[in-house]
Design an enzyme around this catalytic site. Structure first.
Site, PDB file in Angstrom:
ATOM      1  N   HIS A  36     -41.993  -2.408  11.562  1.00 35.99           N
ATOM      2  CA  HIS A  36     -43.406  -1.861  12.174  1.00 35.99           C
ATOM      3  C   HIS A  36     -44.559  -2.319  11.344  1.00 35.99           C
ATOM      4  O   HIS A  36     -44.065  -1.952  10.193  1.00 35.99           O
ATOM      5  CB  HIS A  36     -44.206  -0.180  13.143  1.00 35.99           C
ATOM      6  CG  HIS A  36     -42.829   0.139  14.018  1.00 35.99           C
ATOM      7  ND1 HIS A  36     -43.361  -0.483  15.131  1.00 35.99           N
ATOM      8  CD2 HIS A  36     -42.407   1.256  13.637  1.00 35.99           C
ATOM      9  CE1 HIS A  36     -42.399   0.447  15.395  1.00 35.99           C
ATOM     10  NE2 HIS A  36     -41.961   1.077  14.855  1.00 35.99           N
ATOM     11  N   GLU A 118     -43.093   2.383   9.077  1.00 39.51           N
ATOM     12  CA  GLU A 118     -44.373   1.131   9.403  1.00 39.51           C
ATOM     13  C   GLU A 118     -44.896   1.209   8.211  1.00 39.51           C
ATOM     14  O   GLU A 118     -45.330   2.166   6.986  1.00 39.51           O
ATOM     15  CB  GLU A 118     -45.421   2.327  10.213  1.00 39.51           C
ATOM     16  CG  GLU A 118     -45.694   3.071  11.130  1.00 39.51           C
ATOM     17  CD  GLU A 118     -45.790   1.989  12.416  1.00 39.51           C
ATOM     18  OE1 GLU A 118     -46.124   0.852  12.086  1.00 39.51           O
ATOM     19  OE2 GLU A 118     -45.788   2.279  13.289  1.00 39.51           O
ATOM     20  N   HIS A 157     -40.348  -4.693  15.657  1.00 38.24           N
ATOM     21  CA  HIS A 157     -40.408  -3.498  16.398  1.00 38.24           C
ATOM     22  C   HIS A 157     -41.260  -4.791  17.479  1.00 38.24           C
ATOM     23  O   HIS A 157     -40.704  -4.804  18.645  1.00 38.24           O
ATOM     24  CB  HIS A 157     -42.098  -3.435  16.266  1.00 38.24           C
ATOM     25  CG  HIS A 157     -42.726  -2.246  17.610  1.00 38.24           C
ATOM     26  ND1 HIS A 157     -43.894  -1.689  17.685  1.00 38.24           N
ATOM     27  CD2 HIS A 157     -42.011  -1.873  18.778  1.00 38.24           C
ATOM     28  CE1 HIS A 157     -43.816  -0.583  18.607  1.00 38.24           C
ATOM     29  NE2 HIS A 157     -42.924  -1.113  18.789  1.00 38.24           N
ATOM     30  N   ASP A 167     -45.343  -6.662  16.048  1.00 46.03           N
ATOM     31  CA  ASP A 167     -44.974  -6.781  14.005  1.00 46.03           C
ATOM     32  C   ASP A 167     -43.013  -6.359  13.886  1.00 46.03           C
ATOM     33  O   ASP A 167     -42.145  -5.890  14.946  1.00 46.03           O
ATOM     34  CB  ASP A 167     -45.927  -4.997  14.370  1.00 46.03           C
ATOM     35  CG  ASP A 167     -45.777  -4.092  14.861  1.00 46.03           C
ATOM     36  OD1 ASP A 167     -45.267  -4.404  16.290  1.00 46.03           O
ATOM     37  OD2 ASP A 167     -44.870  -3.025  14.077  1.00 46.03           O
TER      38      ASP A 167
END
Length: 186
Positions: A36, A118, A157, A167
């Site tokens: 992400h 992330e 993602h 993303d």
């Protein structure tokens, strides 16, 4: 940084526990890694706001964008900042709330069987060398404990929530990342 299989926590990284997780379904095998991106406020880096967001401590009065996300209760397992610093929010053994409405390989609810990482960034700004290095190190250790996460089971993602998410975006260098993972096998 070293992953402890018994606890699902990395040593040598910052721990910032999030309340936004729960147990994986009984017997569920981890078999997907989801990449992400996030920055708070958007395109602002090093603010500490991602950590606050994943801990439900973000002040919606600080920025107009924060008002639009204040109702969300989300987390990821790991967050890699621009300088390569890693923060862990949820044990890899638990289900972090990172994927939302999602589907992969015919299965819905990807949070049940995935790990979410992330990267601090945006869809259209290049990620840093330090981030790729940290991501490769994390991926190597994750895959050593969960070999079902082969190259075909490392997705963005946008791959598991197409049309809803974009993303890690076109700025993410998939060929570079995949080449580094292939070097690990050589």
């Amino acid at each position: 940084m070293q992953l402890d299989r018994a606890t699902g926590w990395f040593s040598g990284v910052t721990h910032c526990p999030s309340p936004n997780f729960n147990a994986r379904p009984e017997g569920e095998a981890i078999s997907l890694l989801v990449i992400h991106n996030i920055s708070l406020p958007p395109a602002c880096f090093g603010t500490g706001k991602v950590q606050q967001f994943f801990q439900n401590r973000l002040d919606p009065a600080e920025h107009p964008y924060f008002e639009s996300i204040q109702h969300l209760t989300v987390s990821a397992h790991l967050f890699v900042e621009r300088d390569g610093a890693v923060t862990q929010f949820v044990s890899l053994l638990d289900r972090a709330w990172h994927a939302g409405v999602s589907c992969f390989d015919g299965r819905e609810g990807c949070n049940d069987f995935s790990i979410g990482i992330e990267l601090e960034g945006t869809d259209d700004m290049p990620y840093t060398d330090a981030q790729y290095t940290a991501l490769q190190q994390l991926t190597r250790q994750i895959r050593s404990l969960w070999p079902a996460i082969g190259p075909e089971r490392i997705k963005g993602h946008d791959d598991i929530a197409p049309g809803r998410k974009t993303d890690p975006g076109p700025a993410f260098d998939w060929p570079r990342y995949r080449a580094a993972l292939n070097e690990d096998k050589a």
